[in-house]
Structure formats: structure tokens, C-alpha cells
Write an enzyme that holds these catalytic residues in place. Structure first.
Site, mmCIF file in Angstrom:
data_model
loop_
_atom_site.group_PDB
_atom_site.id
_atom_site.type_symbol
_atom_site.label_atom_id
_atom_site.label_comp_id
_atom_site.label_asym_id
_atom_site.label_seq_id
_atom_site.Cartn_x
_atom_site.Cartn_y
_atom_site.Cartn_z
ATOM 1 N N GLY A 197 0.870 -1.175 0.000
ATOM 2 C CA GLY A 197 0.000 0.000 0.000
ATOM 3 C C GLY A 197 0.903 1.218 0.000
ATOM 4 C CB ALA A 198 0.968 4.190 -2.217
ATOM 5 N NE ARG A 218 5.231 -3.487 -4.921
ATOM 6 C CZ ARG A 218 3.933 -3.567 -4.641
ATOM 7 N NH1 ARG A 218 3.498 -3.290 -3.427
ATOM 8 N NH2 ARG A 218 3.064 -3.910 -5.581
ATOM 9 C CG ASP A 228 -0.134 2.045 -5.914
ATOM 10 O OD1 ASP A 228 -1.294 1.626 -6.067
ATOM 11 O OD2 ASP A 228 0.634 1.633 -5.037
ATOM 12 C CG ASN A 272 -5.465 1.688 -7.053
ATOM 13 O OD1 ASN A 272 -4.645 1.776 -6.132
ATOM 14 N ND2 ASN A 272 -6.638 1.098 -6.874
ATOM 15 C CE LYS A 273 -2.385 -4.351 -6.388
ATOM 16 N NZ LYS A 273 -1.016 -4.771 -6.830
#
Ligand code: MRU
Length: 357
Positions: free
Chosen positions: A56-57, A98, A246, A256-257
Site C-alpha cells: 500500500g503506497a 517497487r 499509487d 492503482n491495483k
């Protein structure tokens, strides 16, 4: 898990300075097992971020800030040049864990500025300031998430159905989450929301984490597979979609995801407003558009093997496993920041926002 303690009472990310440890919940083991990891070395911290033990960012950002502080504390040097050289090596290493969530580099750059702005001070004083800054970043994250919750709540009414994707919850931040913050504040105030949590293939952050933390908080939450979002929206059960992000590009395109852009497209089809919750630390004015965002690709085994007793796909099958996708800005009804809800055209609303910060 300690008896009578719910997942909401654990800190997602904590610093144990006496033991020089970064303490995180191992999110890969949730919901079955609640285990706290004590991370000391650069390799341990890198692995925890890469393997999504902490994820999670915003949580990644705070973990990196505590991590780089602890590593700086361990640098065996009293002269600034040697200290700073080693600091940068650690910083670049952690930053490589990441690529998509901008909070990782944002947090590490902010920590680096503590060094460069104070280069004339004794190294021990710089270390002290690094700790102060990392602790402040955690406190800020809590304040920011709560403010996002307050602004998000203005977009909702009691009894609303809300759909969310992935986990932009407390487990992705230091408290409240971003997309879940309006839900938690509404819960405190008796709004009785009905929440639909997408399971979020392939790593199941929705099923394992969002469903778990909302349920533990007493929220009415229903788990659905990713391919069911059109059904619940067509049925009229969803009044708004809330997701995290993100990285937001300067034109409002949002990473995002993986699967988020599918939800946004479906929401548009059924006239359901689609809101992205974004701390301003996630808005990256140096990235012009979504096409410029680096999308992390992850190992094939996450799709074919993970979470299954036996591999569920043919051995050697070709797999494409991007961890994020980009939602085009025209699908986004509003971006909820700690300063308020921003509307399209985002280039202009961001310019106005950052002018005053
Ligand atoms: O791969 P993950 O689990 O780190 O992805 C997380 C997300 O996509 C979240 O929605 C995002 O980081 C926002 S968290 C407040």
C-alpha cells in the site's frame, strides 16, 4: 494474534528504536495469522516491501522512512561525505524494491533532503533529525487519511452502497486508510454503509485484507469476485466507487491495483461516480500522463500458483502479470485529497492546489 485484539488495534508500520527494528504486520499471512516482523537489515526491509509483507503506497513510504533512518543510524561514519555516500547507497537500494507507488521515492527523497539540508551539522545530529522526520511522516499520514475521510464523506449519504478494489485500507496506511477512511468515519457516525470488496486477483488484497479489516470494524461488507462488479452496479446496489492510488500523473491519470480501470469503466457505464482517494504525496507532477508511469510486472507464479494448493494452470504457460493499471482521467469523477475533492480538468485543479502548498 493477542487475545481480544482485532487487526485494527495493530500498527501497520512501527519503529522500535531501542531494538533498531522496523516492525510491520506480515500482510502475506493475513487473515489467518497475525505475525509482526522485526526488520533490521537493508535486505530484510527490501524483501518485506518487494514481497508485499508491507504494502500500500502510504505504508510503503512510512516503512521506507523508518527503514532508511535505521540504516543511517547503523552507518559507521562521523564525517558527512562517507555518511552521505552510504546513505545514498541504501536509499537507492530501498527505492528499487517497487517502481509504481511514488510514495516510496517521495519518502526517501524527503529523508535525503534532511541530510543535504543539514550537511554542516554533526552526523549524529543528522541521524536525530532523520528520526524526527520519519516519526512526523507517520503522524502526518494519520492526519492526512482522516482528512481524506472527512472530504470523502461529503460525497456519501447514510445507507449508501460503496464498492472498493484492492486494499486502500488501514493496512495500506498508518490508520484509517484512504479509500476506507470515509467508510470508517461514516461507521463512527452511524451511516450504515454497505460495502462491496472486490477480491482483487491475483494477490487477493481485497479478500484477505479489505474484507478482513472492514469486518473487524463491524462494517457491513460483502466480498465479490472481480468479475462481479458489473452485476452489483447494474443491480443498483452501488452509489459510489472509492479506490486508492499509487501514483497520480499531472493530468489526473491514476495508477492503482490492476483491475481498477475495469471498475472505472464499468462505473461509467452504469453512472456510478468513481472517486480516487489520493494524499497529495501520491500526486506526481513530474509524471505528465499515465503513459509515463512505470507499471510493475510481477512473477508468473503469483497468477498460477500462489493461494492454490497445487498450481492451477498448465506448467510453462505464458503469463502476463502487471501489478497496476492506469485509469484515464476522464473516468474519474473526483480525486479526494486531504485538502478537498478535486475535479476535472485536473491539470488546473492540481496547479491551484500546489500553488498554495
Ligand atoms: O500491490 P499493493 O498491494 O501494494 O497495491 C496497493 C494498491 O494498489 C492500493 O490501492 C494503493 O497503494 C493505495 S493504498 C492507500
Amino acid at each position: 494474534m493477542e487475545q481480544n485484539k482485532t487487526i485494527m488495534e495493530y500498527e501497520t508500520v512501527a519503529l522500535d528504536d531501542a531494538d533498531s527494528a522496523l516492525v510491520v504486520i506480515d500482510q502475506t499471512k493475513l487473515p489467518a495469522v497475525t505475525e509482526l516482523l522485526r526488520l533490521h537489515t537493508a535486505q530484510e526491509i527490501w524483501d518485506a516491501i518487494y514481497l508485499l509483507k508491507v504494502r500500500g503506497a502510504p505504508a510503503i513510504g512510512v516503512a521506507a522512512a523508518f527503514g532508511i533512518y535505521l540504516l543511517a543510524k547503523g552507518i559507521d561514519a562521523q564525517d558527512y561525505e562517507t555518511f552521505y555516500r552510504k546513505f545514498c547507497e541504501y536509499k537507492n537500494y530501498l527505492n528499487s524494491a517497487r517502481p509504481t507507488a511514488v510514495n516510496l521515492s517521495w519518502a526517501l527523497n524527503r529523508m535525503e533532503r534532511v541530510c543535504t539540508d543539514n550537511r554542516t551539522l554533526p552526523v549524529d545530529e543528522i541521524r536525530r533529525k532523520l528520526k524526527e522526520t520519519a516519526v512526523a511522516m507517520k503522524e502526518e499520514d494519520i492526519r492526512v487519511c482522516r482528512a481524506i475521510g472527512e472530504h470523502g464523506l461529503t460525497l456519501l449519504k447514510p445507507g449508501d452502497g460503496i464498492l472498493t478494489h484492492c486494499n486502500a485500507g488501514q493496512l495500506a496506511t498508518c490508520k484509517y486508510g484512504t479509500a476506507t477512511a470515509p467508510i470508517y468515519l461514516g461507521q463512527e457516525r452511524g451511516y450504515r454503509f454497505r460495502v462491496y470488496a472486490d477480491e482483487t486477483r491475483p494477490l487477493l488484497q481485497g479478500a484477505r485484507l479489505t474484507a478482513y479489516e472492514l469486518q473487524a470494524s463491524g462494517v457491513d461488507v460483502t466480498l465479490i469476485c472481480d468479475n462481479m462488479s458489473a452485476t452489483v452496479m447494474k443491480n443498483g446496489w452501488v452509489n459510489a466507487v472509492f479506490v486508492g492510488c499509487d501514483r497520480v500523473a499531472a493530468n489526473g491519470d491514476t495508477a492503482n491495483k490492476i483491475g481498477t480501470s475495469v471498475v472505472a469503466t464499468v462505473a461509467k457505464r452504469y453512472n456510478v461516480p468513481f472517486y480516487v482517494c489520493a494524499p497529495t504525496s501520491t500526486i506526481d507532477m513530474n509524471t505528465p500522463t499515465g503513459a509515463d508511469i512505470v507499471i510493475e510486472e510481477r512473477p508468473a507464479g503469483e497468477v498460477t500458483d500462489m493461494w492454490y494448493e497445487k498450481p492451477m494452470a498448465p506448467a510453462g504457460i505464458k503469463v502476463f502479470n502487471p501489478a497496476f493499471d492506469v485509469t484515464d482521467n476522464d473516468l474519474i469523477s473526483g480525486i479526494v485529497t486531504e485538502y478537498g475533492v478535486l475535479r476535472s480538468p485536473y491539470t488546473e485543479s492540481f496547479a491551484k492546489l500546489f500553488e498554495h502548498l
